[in-house]
Design a protein around this motif. Structure first.
Motif, PDB file in Angstrom:
ATOM      1  N   GLN A   1     -12.071  -5.931   3.484  1.00  0.00           N
ATOM      2  CA  GLN A   1     -10.954  -6.348   2.609  1.00  0.00           C
ATOM      3  C   GLN A   1     -10.665  -5.730   1.418  1.00  0.00           C
ATOM      4  O   GLN A   1      -9.298  -5.456   1.300  1.00  0.00           O
ATOM      5  N   VAL A   2     -11.406  -5.492   0.593  1.00  0.00           N
ATOM      6  CA  VAL A   2     -11.194  -4.682  -0.596  1.00  0.00           C
ATOM      7  C   VAL A   2     -10.851  -3.215  -0.369  1.00  0.00           C
ATOM      8  O   VAL A   2      -9.898  -2.811  -1.033  1.00  0.00           O
ATOM      9  N   ASN A   3     -11.448  -2.528   0.610  1.00  0.00           N
ATOM     10  CA  ASN A   3     -11.010  -1.182   1.090  1.00  0.00           C
ATOM     11  C   ASN A   3      -9.354  -1.270   1.361  1.00  0.00           C
ATOM     12  O   ASN A   3      -8.682  -0.230   1.099  1.00  0.00           O
ATOM     13  N   VAL A   4      -8.701  -2.337   2.161  1.00  0.00           N
ATOM     14  CA  VAL A   4      -7.696  -2.513   2.503  1.00  0.00           C
ATOM     15  C   VAL A   4      -6.851  -2.389   1.207  1.00  0.00           C
ATOM     16  O   VAL A   4      -5.594  -1.884   1.105  1.00  0.00           O
ATOM     17  N   LEU A   5      -7.099  -3.388   0.178  1.00  0.00           N
ATOM     18  CA  LEU A   5      -6.486  -3.395  -1.116  1.00  0.00           C
ATOM     19  C   LEU A   5      -6.622  -2.138  -1.832  1.00  0.00           C
ATOM     20  O   LEU A   5      -5.559  -1.652  -2.490  1.00  0.00           O
ATOM     21  N   PHE A   6      -7.626  -1.469  -1.846  1.00  0.00           N
ATOM     22  CA  PHE A   6      -7.833  -0.103  -2.521  1.00  0.00           C
ATOM     23  C   PHE A   6      -6.883   1.116  -1.924  1.00  0.00           C
ATOM     24  O   PHE A   6      -6.254   1.748  -2.598  1.00  0.00           O
ATOM     25  N   ASP A   7      -6.716   0.897  -0.394  1.00  0.00           N
ATOM     26  CA  ASP A   7      -5.822   1.847   0.127  1.00  0.00           C
ATOM     27  C   ASP A   7      -4.398   1.699  -0.381  1.00  0.00           C
ATOM     28  O   ASP A   7      -3.673   2.706  -0.397  1.00  0.00           O
ATOM     29  N   LYS A   8      -4.204   0.319  -0.168  1.00  0.00           N
ATOM     30  CA  LYS A   8      -2.685  -0.156  -0.942  1.00  0.00           C
ATOM     31  C   LYS A   8      -2.478   0.437  -2.231  1.00  0.00           C
ATOM     32  O   LYS A   8      -1.502   1.093  -2.618  1.00  0.00           O
ATOM     33  N   TYR A   9      -3.332   0.375  -3.071  1.00  0.00           N
ATOM     34  CA  TYR A   9      -3.342   0.826  -4.396  1.00  0.00           C
ATOM     35  C   TYR A   9      -3.231   2.314  -4.500  1.00  0.00           C
ATOM     36  O   TYR A   9      -2.316   3.041  -5.304  1.00  0.00           O
TER      37      TYR A   9
END
Length: 608
Positions: free
Chosen positions: A54-62
């Motif tokens: 889930q955090v990877n998705v957020l970091f990809d977005k950032y």
């Protein structure tokens, strides 16, 4: 009717079975605990892995937002209006993105070329417009790592400042593959913090996110995030910071929370790690419930068993208590006791044996008491431990001789009764000092006394104990003479000699008449040293062999060497004046009887 004791033991066996049930309860609860911990580890592992995705998705977005914003910043525009309109699309209208900076390499130096900051966000928090510039000074970002090709993510929050996260990504590469431009972007922590807040309401796990330095990026406790708390000292965080380790678990103790935790971690593809942990006490609570119930049931069973044991044990415990009381009295030296137990089982037979044993001990004690008066108690104990046979063993000992000065003259001027009273008074004190200092009185030879240190067993400090005893005798004689002079009696003067060496220690004589003693040259040397005290004008002399073992503990003077009767070589002799205490102070032991004018004797000849 004889009741075998085995019948009584059957009842005890039943109680042991009940205890076994308690043991089983412990084992089952321990097994339950072990399985609970294993299951929770697996749950933590899966949960950490899912949260990391889930955090990877957020970091990809950032990362994508950073790349887009940096590209727009780095683009050439015809006018400011066109640039502002373009930036509105990716930065100004983006709630999470607060600032973007572009750095480029120029002659090996890292130079900031373009940037954009949301001043209105800083104003909302009552922060100065140069807050971000100051932040970069207070918490420098590792630009070199990003220029080296890494993506770096760190908590950029300061206490009392804005809750921010900073991400650094490579932006542009040269034709040679060298990164020439990188982008730094500051994001609000809200989006990252949200998945880690209030998780405890729906699960027993606690989740938090740390960067690759162990600093909190997201945590259910908001203050940990705003303070950028460093958790690198926690066991699980320390393990997550190890290189080339993407997943793992650990049990660790949190000293601040004073709790044990079962935890797992999963690294994101950008470096920060998601930690999933559970309070061990919560995991083990079901096992504790199982154990409490097991104890409750076992307690009921034991209560019934104890009542039964009590009923059956009365016939066993009452006579045993009498036996215990008898043995206690015997241990204190009272042999005039009987058990008075009449029981038709093994206890009755035991009581008869105890009565017979007490009678035998009474006879043995009479013999031992008589022997103690002729030999030291230690010698008697040694003799009683072995068969009384003629023979001896070679031992290293310290031999003592003492003699009363002018005893012949005293005997001629007093009645035999007064002479014996004087000797008994004197020997009572001196024998007590020898015994107190681990020595054994070997024999009395008229007014002379012979004692030994090192038999039947050595203490390892025989020389020290012997010298200490002689100094105590010097003081004791002074006190005794004060009493005698107060009574109008003649004062006593003595000489003492010590020598150390090997002797033959054992029983000599015949099969009908034996004596425990020591023989050897060391005995003769000690006697000659004692005789030399007159010639050297002192009450106490020791040989060089004795002095060698105690010279660091006592104060001594070399008085000379003398040829003595029966010795081919002169004997070197030393006068002991006192001792050295624990603080290193010299303590002189001197009385008016310890030093006197030397006199000639035909038994020795002073040569040095």
């Amino acid at each position: 009717m004889r009741i075998p004791i085995v019948v009584k033991l059957i009842v005890v066996t039943v109680s042991l079975l009940l205890l076994a049930s308690v043991w089983i309860a412990f084992k089952s609860s321990d097994y339950f605990k072990e399985k609970s911990v294993a299951r929770e580890r697996e749950v933590n592992w899966i949960a950490a892995d899912a949260k990391a995705a889930q955090v990877n998705v957020l970091f990809d977005k950032y990362r994508d937002k950073t790349r887009l914003a940096a590209s727009l910043l780095n683009k050439a525009y015809e006018n400011d209006k066109e640039k502002t309109e373009s930036l509105h699309l990716s930065i100004i209208n983006d709630r999470d993105l607060i600032a973007v900076y572009i750095y480029r390499l120029s002659d090996g130096k890292q130079i900031r070329s373009e940037f954009f900051e949301k001043k209105e966000y800083l104003a909302e928090l009552n922060l100065p417009s140069d807050y971000l510039n100051n932040l970069q000074q207070l918490r420098p970002f590792p630009l070199a790592k990003v220029f080296a090709g890494q993506v770096e993510i760190h908590n950029a929050s300061l206490s009392g400042g804005a809750p921010l996260m900073v991400m650094g990504i490579p932006l542009i590469k040269s034709d040679a593959g060298v990164i020439t431009h990188i982008a730094l972007s500051y994001f609000r922590l809200d989006s990252i913090q949200r998945p880690f807040s209030d998780i405890g309401n729906i699960t027993i796990q606690t989740f938090y996110l740390v960067d690759n330095e162990g600093i909190v990026l997201a945590h259910p406790e908001d203050k940990f995030v705003f303070e950028a708390k460093n958790l690198s000292d926690l066991g699980i965080v320390k393990k997550s910071l190890e290189p080339n380790v993407n997943k793992g678990d650990s049990k660790y103790f949190d000293a601040e929370a004073k709790k044990n935790f079962i935890a797992s971690f999963a690294k994101t593809q950008y470096g920060p790690s998601v930690i999933s942990q559970t309070d061990e006490s919560i995991i083990l609570e079901p096992a504790r419930v199982v154990r409490r119930e097991a104890f409750y049931i076992a307690g009921k069973v034991l209560s019934i068993g104890i009542f039964c044991i009590f009923i059956f044990s009365i016939t066993l415990t009452n006579p045993l208590e009498k036996l215990v009381e008898v043995t206690r009295r015997v241990a204190k030296g009272n042999f005039d006791v009987q058990t008075n137990i009449r029981s038709h089982d093994e206890v009755g037979e035991l009581a008869e044996s105890v009565d017979a044993m007490v009678h035998g001990l009474k006879e043995r004690d009479k013999i031992k008491a008589a022997m103690n008066k002729f030999h030291g108690s230690a010698v008697v104990e040694d003799m009683l431990k072995s068969d009384l046979q003629l023979g001896g063993v070679n031992k290293k000992v310290t031999v003592f001789f003492s003699d009363i000065r002018d005893f012949t003259k005293f005997s001629e001027g007093h009645t035999p009764e007064l002479v014996v009273d004087m000797l008994n008074e004197y020997f009572e004190i001196m024998v007590g000092i020898v015994t107190k200092n681990y020595g054994v009185v070997d024999k009395f030879i008229g007014d002379a006394m012979m004692a030994i240190w090192g038999v039947p067993q050595s203490t390892g400090e025989d020389e020290r104990h012997a010298v200490k005893a002689c100094l105590e005798m010097r003081l004791a004689l002074d006190e005794l003479n004060k009493v005698r002079l107060a009574k109008g009696q003649t004062e006593i003067k003595i000489g003492m000699g010590l020598s150390s060496g090997h002797v033959i220690s054992g029983t000599i004589g015949s099969s009908e008449r034996m004596e425990y003693t020591v023989i050897g040259d060391t005995v003769n040397t000690a006697s000659r040293i004692e005789s030399s005290t007159k010639a050297f004008g002192t009450d106490f002399l020791v040989s060089g062999e004795t002095l060698e073992k105690i010279k660091g503990e006592f104060i001594f003077d070399y008085v000379g060497a003398a040829e003595v009767k029966g010795k081919s070589e002169p004997i070197k002799m030393y006068k002991i004046r006192g001792y050295i205490d624990e603080s290193g102070n010299e303590i002189i032991i001197k009385t008016k009887y310890s030093d006197f004018d030397a006199s000639n004797t035909d038994k020795i000849k002073i040569v040095i």
